[in-house]
Design a protein around this motif. Structure first.
Motif, PDB file in Angstrom:
ATOM      1  N   ASP A 185       0.691  -1.105  -0.125  1.00 31.02           N
ATOM      2  CA  ASP A 185       0.143   0.060  -0.022  1.00 31.02           C
ATOM      3  C   ASP A 185       0.910   1.368   0.079  1.00 31.02           C
ATOM      4  O   ASP A 185       0.677   2.174  -0.693  1.00 31.02           O
ATOM      5  CB  ASP A 185      -0.956  -0.019   1.190  1.00 31.02           C
ATOM      6  N   LYS A 186       1.914   1.388   0.682  1.00 35.90           N
ATOM      7  CA  LYS A 186       2.742   2.625   0.944  1.00 35.90           C
ATOM      8  C   LYS A 186       4.164   1.971   0.755  1.00 35.90           C
ATOM      9  O   LYS A 186       4.764   1.591   1.596  1.00 35.90           O
ATOM     10  CB  LYS A 186       2.402   3.164   2.313  1.00 35.90           C
ATOM     11  N   PRO A 187       4.448   2.235  -0.485  1.00 33.58           N
ATOM     12  CA  PRO A 187       5.856   1.528  -0.708  1.00 33.58           C
ATOM     13  C   PRO A 187       6.956   2.152  -0.014  1.00 33.58           C
ATOM     14  O   PRO A 187       8.107   1.644   0.378  1.00 33.58           O
ATOM     15  CB  PRO A 187       5.772   1.552  -2.256  1.00 33.58           C
ATOM     16  N   TYR A 188       7.126   3.366  -0.115  1.00 35.51           N
ATOM     17  CA  TYR A 188       8.000   3.980   0.591  1.00 35.51           C
ATOM     18  C   TYR A 188       7.966   3.943   2.244  1.00 35.51           C
ATOM     19  O   TYR A 188       8.990   4.408   2.749  1.00 35.51           O
ATOM     20  CB  TYR A 188       8.049   5.555   0.213  1.00 35.51           C
ATOM     21  N   GLY A 189       7.371   3.274   2.647  1.00 36.60           N
ATOM     22  CA  GLY A 189       7.328   2.877   4.104  1.00 36.60           C
ATOM     23  C   GLY A 189       8.075   1.306   4.275  1.00 36.60           C
ATOM     24  O   GLY A 189       8.177   1.146   5.433  1.00 36.60           O
ATOM     25  N   GLU A 190       8.492   0.719   3.002  1.00 35.79           N
ATOM     26  CA  GLU A 190       9.240  -0.292   3.382  1.00 35.79           C
ATOM     27  C   GLU A 190      10.853  -0.176   3.067  1.00 35.79           C
ATOM     28  O   GLU A 190      11.063   0.628   2.267  1.00 35.79           O
ATOM     29  CB  GLU A 190       8.900  -1.270   2.135  1.00 35.79           C
ATOM     30  N   PRO A 191      11.571  -0.579   4.011  1.00 34.04           N
ATOM     31  CA  PRO A 191      13.196  -0.184   4.083  1.00 34.04           C
ATOM     32  C   PRO A 191      13.619  -0.650   2.804  1.00 34.04           C
ATOM     33  O   PRO A 191      14.667   0.119   2.077  1.00 34.04           O
ATOM     34  CB  PRO A 191      13.696  -0.839   5.156  1.00 34.04           C
ATOM     35  N   ASN A 192      13.567  -1.677   2.165  1.00 33.74           N
ATOM     36  CA  ASN A 192      14.259  -2.071   0.954  1.00 33.74           C
ATOM     37  C   ASN A 192      13.760  -1.250  -0.155  1.00 33.74           C
ATOM     38  O   ASN A 192      14.655  -0.747  -1.021  1.00 33.74           O
ATOM     39  CB  ASN A 192      13.607  -3.723   0.775  1.00 33.74           C
ATOM     40  N   ILE A 193      12.531  -0.749  -0.346  1.00 38.14           N
ATOM     41  CA  ILE A 193      12.213   0.179  -1.485  1.00 38.14           C
ATOM     42  C   ILE A 193      12.718   1.312  -1.376  1.00 38.14           C
ATOM     43  O   ILE A 193      13.504   2.015  -2.170  1.00 38.14           O
ATOM     44  CB  ILE A 193      10.571   0.204  -1.563  1.00 38.14           C
ATOM     45  N   LEU A 194      12.766   1.700  -0.006  1.00 39.33           N
ATOM     46  CA  LEU A 194      13.572   3.181   0.230  1.00 39.33           C
ATOM     47  C   LEU A 194      15.032   3.193   0.019  1.00 39.33           C
ATOM     48  O   LEU A 194      15.627   4.165  -0.493  1.00 39.33           O
ATOM     49  CB  LEU A 194      13.081   3.450   1.535  1.00 39.33           C
ATOM     50  N   ALA A 195      15.655   2.132   0.502  1.00 48.48           N
ATOM     51  CA  ALA A 195      16.947   1.876   0.073  1.00 48.48           C
ATOM     52  C   ALA A 195      17.345   1.914  -1.453  1.00 48.48           C
ATOM     53  O   ALA A 195      18.263   2.581  -1.678  1.00 48.48           O
ATOM     54  CB  ALA A 195      17.510   0.757   1.013  1.00 48.48           C
ATOM     55  N   GLU A 196      16.507   1.463  -2.164  1.00 52.59           N
ATOM     56  CA  GLU A 196      16.746   1.364  -3.653  1.00 52.59           C
ATOM     57  C   GLU A 196      16.528   2.484  -4.374  1.00 52.59           C
ATOM     58  O   GLU A 196      17.317   2.870  -5.066  1.00 52.59           O
ATOM     59  CB  GLU A 196      15.917   0.205  -4.105  1.00 52.59           C
ATOM     60  N   TYR A 197      15.570   3.352  -3.634  1.00 54.20           N
ATOM     61  CA  TYR A 197      15.391   4.648  -4.055  1.00 54.20           C
ATOM     62  C   TYR A 197      16.529   5.499  -3.740  1.00 54.20           C
ATOM     63  O   TYR A 197      17.161   6.215  -4.778  1.00 54.20           O
ATOM     64  CB  TYR A 197      14.117   5.394  -3.553  1.00 54.20           C
ATOM     65  N   ILE A 198      17.337   5.361  -2.513  1.00 60.55           N
ATOM     66  CA  ILE A 198      18.389   6.171  -2.150  1.00 60.55           C
ATOM     67  C   ILE A 198      19.420   5.684  -3.131  1.00 60.55           C
ATOM     68  O   ILE A 198      20.270   6.628  -3.383  1.00 60.55           O
ATOM     69  CB  ILE A 198      18.712   5.865  -0.556  1.00 60.55           C
ATOM     70  N   ALA A 199      19.610   4.408  -3.489  1.00 65.13           N
ATOM     71  CA  ALA A 199      20.653   4.229  -4.143  1.00 65.13           C
ATOM     72  C   ALA A 199      20.754   4.620  -5.630  1.00 65.13           C
ATOM     73  O   ALA A 199      21.682   5.017  -6.186  1.00 65.13           O
ATOM     74  CB  ALA A 199      20.818   2.687  -4.130  1.00 65.13           C
ATOM     75  N   LEU A 200      19.443   4.646  -6.110  1.00 64.87           N
ATOM     76  CA  LEU A 200      19.178   5.242  -7.491  1.00 64.87           C
ATOM     77  C   LEU A 200      19.672   6.743  -7.519  1.00 64.87           C
ATOM     78  O   LEU A 200      20.350   7.373  -8.351  1.00 64.87           O
ATOM     79  CB  LEU A 200      17.799   5.072  -7.862  1.00 64.87           C
ATOM     80  N   GLN A 201      19.337   7.376  -6.643  1.00 60.15           N
ATOM     81  CA  GLN A 201      19.617   8.898  -6.212  1.00 60.15           C
ATOM     82  C   GLN A 201      21.323   9.163  -6.335  1.00 60.15           C
ATOM     83  O   GLN A 201      21.606  10.068  -6.904  1.00 60.15           O
ATOM     84  CB  GLN A 201      19.021   9.284  -5.136  1.00 60.15           C
ATOM     85  N   LEU A 202      21.843   8.194  -5.405  1.00 57.92           N
ATOM     86  CA  LEU A 202      23.213   8.405  -5.306  1.00 57.92           C
ATOM     87  C   LEU A 202      23.817   8.082  -6.507  1.00 57.92           C
ATOM     88  O   LEU A 202      25.031   8.704  -7.031  1.00 57.92           O
ATOM     89  CB  LEU A 202      23.748   7.638  -4.178  1.00 57.92           C
ATOM     90  N   GLU A 203      23.520   6.968  -7.351  1.00 64.16           N
ATOM     91  CA  GLU A 203      24.179   6.645  -8.369  1.00 64.16           C
ATOM     92  C   GLU A 203      23.990   7.638  -9.702  1.00 64.16           C
ATOM     93  O   GLU A 203      24.666   7.820 -10.555  1.00 64.16           O
ATOM     94  CB  GLU A 203      23.405   5.124  -8.903  1.00 64.16           C
ATOM     95  N   SER A 204      22.991   8.617  -9.284  1.00 65.56           N
ATOM     96  CA  SER A 204      22.808   9.618 -10.363  1.00 65.56           C
ATOM     97  C   SER A 204      23.466  10.859  -9.930  1.00 65.56           C
ATOM     98  O   SER A 204      23.152  11.759 -10.454  1.00 65.56           O
ATOM     99  CB  SER A 204      21.233   9.994 -10.397  1.00 65.56           C
TER     100      SER A 204
END
Length: 217
Positions: free
Chosen positions: A118-137
Motif C-alpha cells: 500500500d505505502k511502498p516508501y514505508g518499506e526499508p528495501n524500497i526506500l534503500a533502492e530509491y536512495i541508491a538510485l539517487q546516489l548513483e545519479s
C-alpha cells in the motif's frame, strides 16, 4: 561492548516472521537453503536490469517462499506490480522461466504471485533502492536523505533512521553520515522495526546504505 545484531533476527518470532516456510531432511537442508538464495538473487537481478529505467520504479519489498513436496509458491511484495506484468505479462513470465531453471528437480510446480504494498516508501528495501538510485545519479547525499525521510513519513511510521557510509560526494576519505526522524528504539524487542542493508554502485566506489523504520510497539 559495541556488539551488533541484525534487527530482524533479533526480533524473529516476536515481531518478525520467517521469509521462507518449509521443512527438509538434514541432508537436503543446505541444498534448499542455497536454492532460496538463488531465487531471491534472480528476482533482484531481474528487477535491477529490466525495471530501473521506469519512472515508477518501486522495487521489491520482500520475497516469501513456501515449499511442499513438489510445489513451490513465491510471493513477491512490490510497490508497483504493474512494472512486472507490463507488455502483456511477458515480464513476469520471463522471470518465472528463469526461476524454473533454478529449481531442483526441474519438474517442480511453480506458482508466483505479486502482492502490492500500500505505502511502498514505508518499506526499508524500497526506500534503500530509491536512495541508491539517487546516489548513483550523483545527487547530493544530504538532499537524498532529506527527501527519503519525507517520502517515508507519508507511510504512517513512528520513526526512521538512514545511514550512508563510503566516499560521500566523491571525497577522498570515506566517512559515515546518518539522519534520524522520530523514535527508533533498537534495543526494545517488542518494537516493530524493519531494517535493510543495501549497496549503491557509484563512480567513486560502493556506498553502504542502512535503513531502520520503526512502526509501533
Amino acid at each position: 561492548m559495541g556488539q551488533k545484531v541484525n534487527p530482524l533476527g533479533f526480533r524473529l518470532g516476536i515481531t518478525q516472521r520467517h521469509r521462507s516456510y518449509w521443512f527438509a531432511k538434514p541432508d537436503k537442508y543446505s541444498e534448499l537453503f542455497g536454492e532460496d538464495r538463488e531465487i531471491r538473487d534472480c528476482i533482484e537481478l531481474y528487477v535491477r536490469k529490466h525495471m530501473r529505467n521506469s519512472s515508477n520504479y518501486g522495487g521489491i519489498a520482500r520475497v516469501e517462499i513456501q515449499r511442499k513436496t513438489d510445489f513451490v509458491q513465491i510471493e513477491i511484495y512490490t510497490g508497483f506490480p504493474a512494472l512486472l506484468v507490463e507488455s502483456r505479462g511477458q515480464g513476469i513470465e520471463q522471470l518465472k522461466t528463469n526461476i524454473q531453471d533454478i529449481l531442483n528437480p526441474k519438474s517442480s510446480r511453480l506458482r508466483m504471485s505479486l502482492i502490492e504494498v500500500d505505502k511502498p516508501y514505508g518499506e526499508p528495501n524500497i526506500l534503500a533502492e530509491y536512495i541508491a538510485l539517487q546516489l548513483e545519479s550523483r545527487v547530493a547525499f544530504r538532499r537524498t536523505m532529506k527527501k527519503s525521510i519525507e517520502l517515508a513519513k507519508k507511510g504512517d511510521i513512528a520513526g526512521i533512521k538512514i545511514q550512508i557510509a563510503g566516499r560521500l560526494n566523491g571525497a577522498e576519505i570515506a566517512r559515515v553520515e546518518w539522519a534520524r526522524e522520530g523514535r527508533v528504539p533498537l534495543q526494545t524487542i517488542r518494537a516493530r522495526i524493519h531494517y535493510c542493508c543495501y549497496a549503491a554502485q557509484t563512480i567513486y566506489g560502493v556506498l553502504g546504505i542502512k535503513v531502520w523504520i520503526f512502526r509501533s510497539e
